[in-house]
Design an enzyme around this catalytic site. Sequence first.
Site, mmCIF file in Angstrom:
data_model
loop_
_atom_site.group_PDB
_atom_site.id
_atom_site.type_symbol
_atom_site.label_atom_id
_atom_site.label_comp_id
_atom_site.label_asym_id
_atom_site.label_seq_id
_atom_site.Cartn_x
_atom_site.Cartn_y
_atom_site.Cartn_z
ATOM 1 C CB ALA A 59 -0.934 -0.006 1.214
ATOM 2 C CD GLU A 60 5.450 3.708 3.426
ATOM 3 O OE1 GLU A 60 5.949 4.799 3.743
ATOM 4 O OE2 GLU A 60 5.701 2.644 4.019
ATOM 5 C CG ASN A 61 6.792 0.314 -1.754
ATOM 6 O OD1 ASN A 61 7.855 0.608 -2.270
ATOM 7 N ND2 ASN A 61 6.715 -0.129 -0.509
#
Length: 152
Positions: A59-61
């Site tokens: 999700a963060e990437n």
Amino acid sequence: MDVERIKQIIERSSNLSTALGMEFISTPEEDICKATMHVDERNRQPFGFLSGGASLALAENLAGVGSSSICPGKICVGINVSGSHVKAVVEGETVTATARLVQKGRKLHVWNVDVRDSQDDLISTVHVTNYIIASKKEDSRKGKEQSGERKE
């Protein structure tokens, strides 16, 4: 959202995205991007399920790829990631993350990312905030402009 330029940058180096097997996907919508990740020995926990940390990393990437795609020449870094895991995924499955831009500010982007399995069941829901900063090249250029120097 066109993420092809960022995909090329990612594919040129060793990084978390490539280590965990993330594949980023462009979409026709301006505020949405996607990624897939096959659940295997790179991103599973010892019991054979997708690691919650790998879901958060996906999700963060993905949110970072989205912010970088809409802010060329800027550096986009995650400053807050918060998620809830609601279903387990076994090794051998593929998950798909869909990131939707909630707020696009000059310095902050807020994303909601849903991670789903191949049956389209929700696995994790993640909230990501990215901080947008000038690249060193841009900082140098601004410094010269402020001091009265011109780039010829």
